[in-house]
Scaffold this motif. Sequence first.
Motif, PDB file in Angstrom:
ATOM      1  N   ILE A 169      79.313 120.867  38.829  1.00  0.00           N
ATOM      2  CA  ILE A 169      79.254 121.448  37.329  1.00  0.00           C
ATOM      3  C   ILE A 169      78.263 120.398  36.608  1.00  0.00           C
ATOM      4  O   ILE A 169      78.558 119.387  36.555  1.00  0.00           O
ATOM      5  N   LEU A 170      77.197 120.961  35.964  1.00  0.00           N
ATOM      6  CA  LEU A 170      76.233 120.265  35.309  1.00  0.00           C
ATOM      7  C   LEU A 170      76.579 120.445  33.875  1.00  0.00           C
ATOM      8  O   LEU A 170      76.910 121.394  33.176  1.00  0.00           O
ATOM      9  N   ASP A 171      76.301 119.450  33.049  1.00  0.00           N
ATOM     10  CA  ASP A 171      76.246 119.306  31.664  1.00  0.00           C
ATOM     11  C   ASP A 171      75.172 118.758  30.953  1.00  0.00           C
ATOM     12  O   ASP A 171      74.369 118.486  31.643  1.00  0.00           O
ATOM     13  N   MET A 172      75.186 118.512  29.823  1.00  0.00           N
ATOM     14  CA  MET A 172      73.913 118.027  29.062  1.00  0.00           C
ATOM     15  C   MET A 172      73.682 116.711  29.522  1.00  0.00           C
ATOM     16  O   MET A 172      72.409 116.126  29.240  1.00  0.00           O
ATOM     17  N   TYR A 173      74.735 115.829  30.029  1.00  0.00           N
ATOM     18  CA  TYR A 173      74.318 114.581  30.583  1.00  0.00           C
ATOM     19  C   TYR A 173      73.970 114.518  31.860  1.00  0.00           C
ATOM     20  O   TYR A 173      73.223 113.429  32.402  1.00  0.00           O
ATOM     21  N   THR A 174      74.076 115.378  32.996  1.00  0.00           N
ATOM     22  CA  THR A 174      73.620 115.313  34.090  1.00  0.00           C
ATOM     23  C   THR A 174      72.406 116.413  34.277  1.00  0.00           C
ATOM     24  O   THR A 174      71.887 116.594  35.459  1.00  0.00           O
ATOM     25  N   LYS A 183      65.668 118.510  35.922  1.00  0.00           N
ATOM     26  CA  LYS A 183      66.084 117.249  36.766  1.00  0.00           C
ATOM     27  C   LYS A 183      67.758 117.136  36.807  1.00  0.00           C
ATOM     28  O   LYS A 183      68.360 117.194  35.642  1.00  0.00           O
ATOM     29  N   GLY A 184      68.306 117.485  37.884  1.00  0.00           N
ATOM     30  CA  GLY A 184      69.746 117.393  38.041  1.00  0.00           C
ATOM     31  C   GLY A 184      70.305 116.113  38.597  1.00  0.00           C
ATOM     32  O   GLY A 184      69.405 115.449  39.535  1.00  0.00           O
ATOM     33  N   THR A 185      71.196 115.645  37.952  1.00  0.00           N
ATOM     34  CA  THR A 185      71.875 114.064  38.419  1.00  0.00           C
ATOM     35  C   THR A 185      73.345 114.508  38.908  1.00  0.00           C
ATOM     36  O   THR A 185      74.038 114.806  38.146  1.00  0.00           O
ATOM     37  N   TYR A 186      73.599 113.888  40.025  1.00  0.00           N
ATOM     38  CA  TYR A 186      74.792 113.957  40.427  1.00  0.00           C
ATOM     39  C   TYR A 186      75.469 112.721  41.111  1.00  0.00           C
ATOM     40  O   TYR A 186      74.717 111.962  41.800  1.00  0.00           O
ATOM     41  N   THR A 187      76.660 112.210  40.742  1.00  0.00           N
ATOM     42  CA  THR A 187      77.301 111.177  41.116  1.00  0.00           C
ATOM     43  C   THR A 187      78.405 111.471  42.134  1.00  0.00           C
ATOM     44  O   THR A 187      79.204 112.070  41.993  1.00  0.00           O
ATOM     45  N   SER A 188      78.198 111.341  43.444  1.00  0.00           N
ATOM     46  CA  SER A 188      79.005 111.690  44.511  1.00  0.00           C
ATOM     47  C   SER A 188      80.471 110.944  44.341  1.00  0.00           C
ATOM     48  O   SER A 188      80.570 109.594  44.609  1.00  0.00           O
TER      49      SER A 188
END
Length: 301
Positions: free
Chosen positions: A227-232, A264-269
């Motif tokens: 799930i992406l949001d404005m921060y990711t 640009k998508g950012t994801y912390t696993s």
Amino acid sequence: PTALSLELATPEESWPVGRQPVFNVFVTYSDGEVHPVTGDDWRITWKSEDTSVATVSEGIVTTLKPGVVTINASFDDSIVLKEASETIEVVAAIPERLLISVANGEPLGPLPIGATRQYTALVAYTNGDTHTVTNEALWYAEPIYGYGEVEVGQGDNGGQVVAREVGQVSIAADWQMLASAANETVDVVPAQFLSLELRTPTDVVGEGLTLMLTAYAHYTDEVIPVILDMYTLSYESTGGDIDVAFSAEGVSITGLIKGTVELKGTYTSEKTGGTHEMFKTITVADNFYTVRVRVYDDGLL
């Protein structure tokens, strides 16, 4: 004492191609003593009656092709000359060893959960020939210290190992009564992150039109939605502009101004603790409509 007789002997009378039987030599002397003599003794001369079947040197026979051959030995100590012969049968080469190894090109090192590795099984024959029996062999996997699990394929998937549980696992195989000469060890480690995917039905959106963007994290053992949001999720305009809206179903992207936009998508696993990025380019194009025209049998619209 003088030599009275010479005797040749081998452990077997039949040998497969590629084996090198060694003749035992015994000399009986006039005092009744029987002395063993090594094949490289200077007093002994060796000869094969058919060198196409087998050759002999210093009592060591090299088998070359199936057939029957007589090996002769002469013992000459400058006092007496004694001779002896022994006939052996050479048969076709036979399987001797089963070797298993990681297939060519497969990466070595630890195997993350969910990842696969291909092993091959090779039969070595007595004449040096080899034959691949990966799909014919029976494959086995056993944890070494009570921990670790893999699935190992059979038949058309023979030798394909899939990591399932962390630990060390021994891989072995059997083929026609031959067990693998040495086992392979697999170190199974936790699943690893592979990539973050930003997925849209198309990379082009018309002005005023909307497409959905979804994100997926790819691991060695599974693919999970993100799930992406404005921060990711952020974007940078390179001539175009879009409107972005977030919801539980995904991200809505509406084209505003023609041009290109870099997402640009950012994801912390949570599984690995690492932070990963993925980029995707969206092109905003002219709006267009598709008109369907139906022509009836009479030619009228």
